[in-house]
Design a protein around this motif. Sequence first.
Motif, PDB file in Angstrom:
ATOM      1  N   ILE A 597      53.239  20.138  43.954  1.00 20.26           N
ATOM      2  CA  ILE A 597      53.909  21.090  43.044  1.00 20.26           C
ATOM      3  C   ILE A 597      55.315  21.395  43.543  1.00 20.26           C
ATOM      4  O   ILE A 597      56.274  21.461  42.754  1.00 20.26           O
ATOM      5  CB  ILE A 597      53.065  22.379  42.913  1.00 20.26           C
ATOM      6  CG1 ILE A 597      51.765  22.080  42.153  1.00 20.26           C
ATOM      7  CG2 ILE A 597      53.852  23.468  42.184  1.00 20.26           C
ATOM      8  CD1 ILE A 597      50.803  23.248  42.085  1.00 20.26           C
ATOM      9  N   GLU A 598      55.465  21.567  44.855  1.00 20.66           N
ATOM     10  CA  GLU A 598      56.799  21.834  45.411  1.00 20.66           C
ATOM     11  C   GLU A 598      57.744  20.661  45.172  1.00 20.66           C
ATOM     12  O   GLU A 598      58.930  20.854  44.863  1.00 20.66           O
ATOM     13  CB  GLU A 598      56.679  22.136  46.905  1.00 20.66           C
ATOM     14  CG  GLU A 598      56.049  23.495  47.199  1.00 20.66           C
ATOM     15  CD  GLU A 598      55.868  23.737  48.686  1.00 20.66           C
ATOM     16  OE1 GLU A 598      55.908  22.754  49.441  1.00 20.66           O
ATOM     17  OE2 GLU A 598      55.688  24.911  49.085  1.00 20.66           O
ATOM     18  N   GLU A 599      57.208  19.448  45.313  1.00 23.03           N
ATOM     19  CA  GLU A 599      58.043  18.271  45.036  1.00 23.03           C
ATOM     20  C   GLU A 599      58.478  18.239  43.576  1.00 23.03           C
ATOM     21  O   GLU A 599      59.626  17.913  43.258  1.00 23.03           O
ATOM     22  CB  GLU A 599      57.266  16.994  45.394  1.00 23.03           C
ATOM     23  CG  GLU A 599      57.090  16.752  46.884  1.00 23.03           C
ATOM     24  CD  GLU A 599      58.428  16.473  47.568  1.00 23.03           C
ATOM     25  OE1 GLU A 599      59.305  15.877  46.943  1.00 23.03           O
ATOM     26  OE2 GLU A 599      58.594  16.911  48.720  1.00 23.03           O
ATOM     27  N   ARG A 600      57.556  18.557  42.695  1.00 22.51           N
ATOM     28  CA  ARG A 600      57.894  18.570  41.258  1.00 22.51           C
ATOM     29  C   ARG A 600      58.922  19.650  40.941  1.00 22.51           C
ATOM     30  O   ARG A 600      59.805  19.454  40.110  1.00 22.51           O
ATOM     31  CB  ARG A 600      56.622  18.770  40.447  1.00 22.51           C
ATOM     32  CG  ARG A 600      55.725  17.522  40.427  1.00 22.51           C
ATOM     33  CD  ARG A 600      54.279  17.830  40.152  1.00 22.51           C
ATOM     34  NE  ARG A 600      54.081  18.531  38.892  1.00 22.51           N
ATOM     35  CZ  ARG A 600      52.914  19.039  38.500  1.00 22.51           C
ATOM     36  NH1 ARG A 600      51.861  18.949  39.300  1.00 22.51           N
ATOM     37  NH2 ARG A 600      52.806  19.647  37.338  1.00 22.51           N
ATOM     38  N   LYS A 601      58.805  20.772  41.614  1.00 27.29           N
ATOM     39  CA  LYS A 601      59.789  21.841  41.397  1.00 27.29           C
ATOM     40  C   LYS A 601      61.165  21.418  41.874  1.00 27.29           C
ATOM     41  O   LYS A 601      62.178  21.741  41.262  1.00 27.29           O
ATOM     42  CB  LYS A 601      59.336  23.128  42.107  1.00 27.29           C
ATOM     43  CG  LYS A 601      58.114  23.784  41.459  1.00 27.29           C
ATOM     44  CD  LYS A 601      57.698  25.046  42.178  1.00 27.29           C
ATOM     45  CE  LYS A 601      58.618  26.200  41.822  1.00 27.29           C
ATOM     46  NZ  LYS A 601      58.131  27.463  42.388  1.00 27.29           N
ATOM     47  N   LYS A 602      61.180  20.670  42.980  1.00 31.28           N
ATOM     48  CA  LYS A 602      62.470  20.171  43.466  1.00 31.28           C
ATOM     49  C   LYS A 602      63.095  19.205  42.473  1.00 31.28           C
ATOM     50  O   LYS A 602      64.329  19.118  42.365  1.00 31.28           O
ATOM     51  CB  LYS A 602      62.288  19.473  44.809  1.00 31.28           C
ATOM     52  CG  LYS A 602      62.018  20.426  45.963  1.00 31.28           C
ATOM     53  CD  LYS A 602      61.811  19.656  47.263  1.00 31.28           C
ATOM     54  CE  LYS A 602      61.473  20.595  48.413  1.00 31.28           C
ATOM     55  NZ  LYS A 602      61.219  19.839  49.670  1.00 31.28           N
ATOM     56  N   GLY A 604      62.955  19.504  39.369  1.00 31.02           N
ATOM     57  CA  GLY A 604      63.444  20.245  38.204  1.00 31.02           C
ATOM     58  C   GLY A 604      62.368  20.721  37.258  1.00 31.02           C
ATOM     59  O   GLY A 604      62.683  21.315  36.215  1.00 31.02           O
ATOM     60  N   GLU A 605      61.090  20.506  37.570  1.00 29.02           N
ATOM     61  CA  GLU A 605      60.027  21.007  36.690  1.00 29.02           C
ATOM     62  C   GLU A 605      59.920  22.523  36.817  1.00 29.02           C
ATOM     63  O   GLU A 605      59.917  23.059  37.926  1.00 29.02           O
ATOM     64  CB  GLU A 605      58.691  20.350  37.051  1.00 29.02           C
ATOM     65  CG  GLU A 605      58.585  18.899  36.640  1.00 29.02           C
ATOM     66  CD  GLU A 605      57.161  18.377  36.804  1.00 29.02           C
ATOM     67  OE1 GLU A 605      56.220  19.158  36.575  1.00 29.02           O
ATOM     68  OE2 GLU A 605      57.005  17.195  37.155  1.00 29.02           O
ATOM     69  N   THR A 606      59.782  23.179  35.670  1.00 32.72           N
ATOM     70  CA  THR A 606      59.732  24.654  35.680  1.00 32.72           C
ATOM     71  C   THR A 606      58.576  25.188  34.855  1.00 32.72           C
ATOM     72  O   THR A 606      58.504  26.396  34.611  1.00 32.72           O
ATOM     73  CB  THR A 606      61.054  25.221  35.132  1.00 32.72           C
ATOM     74  OG1 THR A 606      61.291  24.698  33.810  1.00 32.72           O
ATOM     75  CG2 THR A 606      62.221  24.851  36.045  1.00 32.72           C
TER      76      THR A 606
END
Length: 1158
Positions: A597-602, A604-606
Amino acid sequence: MRAVLTWRDKAEHCINDIAFKPDGTQLILAAGSRLLVYDTSDGTLLQPLKGHKDTVYCVAYAKDGKRLLWVSILYNGKRFASGSADKSVIIWTSKLEGILKYTHNDAIQCVSYNPITHQLASCSSSDFGLWSPEQKSVSKHKSSSKIICCSWTNDGQYLALGMFNGIISIRNKNGEEKVKIERPGGSLSPIWSICWNPSREERNDILAVADWGQKVSFYQLSGKQDGVRLGTVGEQNSWVWTCQAKPDSNYVVVGCQDGTISFYQLIFSTVHGLYKDRYAYRDSMTDVIVQHLITEQKVRIKCKELVKKIAIYRNRLAIQLPEKILIYELYSEDSSDMHYRVKEKIIKKFECNLLVVCANHIILCQEKRLQCLSFSGVKEREWQMESLIRYIKVIGGPPGREGLLVGLKNGQILKIFVDNLFAIVLLKQATAVRCLDMSASRKKLAVVDENDTCLVYDIDTKELLFQEPNANSVAWNTQCEDMLCFSGGGYLNIKASTFPVHRQKLQGFVVGYNGSKIFCLHVFSISAVEVPQSAPMYQYLDRKLFKEAYQIACLGVTDTDWRELAMEALEGLDFETAKKAFIRVQDLRYLELISSIEERKKRGETNNDLFLADVFSYQGKFHEAAKLYKRSGHENLALEMYTDLCMFEYAKDFLGSGDPKETKMLITKQADWARNIKEPKAAVEMYISAGEHVKAIEICGDHGWVDMLIDIARKLDKAEREPLLLCATYLKKLDSPGYAAETYLKMGDLKALVQLHVETQRWDEAFALGEKHPEFKDDIYVPYAQWLAENDRFEEAQKAFHKAGRQREAVQVLEQLTNNAVAESRFNDAAYYYWMLSMQCLDIAQADPAQKDTMLGKFYHFQRLAELYHGYHAIHRHTEDPFSVHRPETLFNISRFLLHSLPKDTPSGISKVKILFTLAKQSKALGAYRLARHAYDKLRGLYIPARFQKSIELGTLTIRAKPFHDSEELVPLCYRCSTNNPLLNNLGNVCINCRQPFIFSASSYDVLHLVEFYLEEGITDEEAISLIDLEVLRPKRDDRQLEIANNSSQILRLVETKDSMGDEDPFTAKLSFEQGGSEFVPVVVSRLVLRSMSRRDVLIKRWPPPLRWQYFRSLLPDASITMCPSCFQMFHSEDYELLVLQHGCCPYCRRCKDDPGP
């Protein structure tokens, strides 16, 4: 220490002795001629006992020791004894009944029970007696002086006797004296009282002695030691005649000469000090024990004086004694170090209520006054308070500038710095201060007042934050700003922030709170109580305060609490806190989720709904996750989730009437699931319906379902090559080659079909297919030949290799087999394989003119090796086996043949030592002594194995005794020129005179009566055979011998004259050659000579091209010779027939007798 009078009574007579019942409920007094029994709780006289006729001097109660069972039954419980001036000892039961009486010659001065065996010691003016229930009489021992007092050691091993002459005698249980203590006062200081220390924890027994000179002394068995005066118990108006301590309690009873009985309670104040995890307290009145509350380490400091006050701070320890104060420090800065050493001594008497130590100062509290003294005893500062000081505590600070927290009786709370004369008022409340503490950040203050109320203030604003009732002490958590605990009413109360109080039972007072450990003082000891912080953590979780909850959890909660915190933080999308919590419980699965999840947030996923859906799916909340996936527009993820979980019905409901591709995918996954749960048949049906034929075939093949495989293969279209090929592969594995062949034919894959026939060794079908499709010839015959070679069918293997055109492979296989046979000493097999190789080379030379010369060279080489190994086989067997199957003449001939035939480079496996050794033995046995001596001489120049060494040495010695000549019977004869040849021929296996090569029998290796002849030029083999077969009568001949010389050879030609032929035969005519002086002259015959020969006398080796035929004439027609039609080896007919009967084949080429010739 202070003494409080509990009750007092007065008897009519002097109190001579006192004894407590072991349980402490009754008190027995010796007063006058009676025993008085008192109730210790209130001083009530229960009963006077009469039994003695004169003054009772002593009384003793048996202790609760290890009494014998039968004694216990006999006396039905505890007992006590009394001694009187009437010279008698009476034993009483606990029911106050006298049961036994015995006497001495003088007045009884003292009695004492052994605490272990209950042996009774009774002492009089002139002797002492030892009595136990199992004895019929009292064992008495004389004494040199009047015995006034006695006492047993705790272990019951020794009895101390105090005498009127000032001597102490220590005796064993048998009355024998072991130690004698003579005091300086002698008879001027009679021993009036004596007692061993009652504590069993002491390593050494200590004897307390009081004499008439008002001195108290302490002795060990090893010598005298000093005692410490602690204080006064009580003041009496008359002489104190006796005193006793109540068992296992802090009560003391005193008996006086005027009959007064005083019962006192001794109250010992708690003298201790605490700083964080170090607790110092007084032990045994004169010792200080420092305890590390975390590591449970303890160290004892012996002061040898009454300890009045203790203070501890960081690495400092202050101990106040009656006349001085000792300052100790730690040896090192290590937090776990427990070694203290004296830093300073202040030799001065101080009176104070409280003592505090700092880094460089001590603080004395006396009523309203505080004094600050340096470690040298110099007063540096003094503070005068408005009211009595009730509480004082060091709250830390730089060395020499520490801060003190002071609570007064008038409710004022002050902060004082030791280097500042002015006190700072923090706040003032209406009630008196009982206990107080400051939070770690020094922003909050907790106060317990005289009304047992805990009040918490904000120091900056002076605002009362909250208050809690039923408190007697309070402590802030040193690791968490918002947590405190307070005790009171038998409960421990933990409060976090403004949340409700969490309560649990706990006896004692809270004195410290560090992390999850609460330090509690109960009576005289302090303990560290591990308290899980679960309740306050859940209070923070209820308000979604995850970071604060994590701080509380760090203080100490269970793994279940950590997991709950992690889950709550994860659902609240506080990934940082959740990650820390999952690391704590080592849950790698959730840590991987958070990391993804942290990688996806990096990236740009919100979309928080998508993140939360992933969380719910990990937690098993699948329906909630599916709803969130759908809401976030990721229905495919919900479908994946259901199928991965094998929730196919939910997946179908979620999918509804959707895309057919997705339906097919769903069926496929359902089949995968059925396969994994060991439902293969259902999985096969699902795979077929989903069009996944390959997976269906794999399951059928793995389970051996041939019928289902055939059915699938027949239903598949021939264009679907991959599943058909897989079907055929599995059918082949499952031993159904017919159905596999059917599948390959359906595919049209002839190469695979050929491979199938080859692998299953269905050679007839393979050959039939090869006839129709010659391009597969190599694919059939090469494996067939290899299979034949592996099954020892080498002739057929060679034919197969020839058919496949793989002549090189045929030769290589035979060469490898030959090398193996040589390496394994199977020389008969090696000879056979070399013969096979030679014939193979001859076939290659015939088929390939380009390799003719090379192959013919190999042919002759392999023929020679075959002959050598065939002969050496008998030599090897003779030297290795214990019994020989060959005649000595045969071994003799073979040895000579091998020596004449061996090339310079001896072939592998052939041993010259074995050949010469065999030749020497057989020559000696047959009378060829000269040859035997020659063989032994040759052996001396070779390396001889150890097993032959002794035999060869013995043979070398014994042959010297034999004549130096050979038997003439053994000399070989040349049948062409009738020349006797030596046994050892330098020219080899040829005549030394005519150079005619000898022809040997392949079994006995005798020289055969054969002479090879050659055809005259222009005569073909067919013509020669026809001329020989005419069998005409032989007319008289007058032939002439004509010798024609040319550059290359000499030829002996038989020429007929014009006259009719004479009687001479060219084979019987003796040729006059000088030995060794001429070259070999072959015999060449003409047509006329051929016509004169008989077919029975001629042997023909009919070699295939490119070799010529070889012709041999027998010179002794009556001696029959047989030639093998396959290998063309010559044998005596009788030998050959016997060998064929034994082996069923030719001993050389192994041709069976029924096989046709070449």
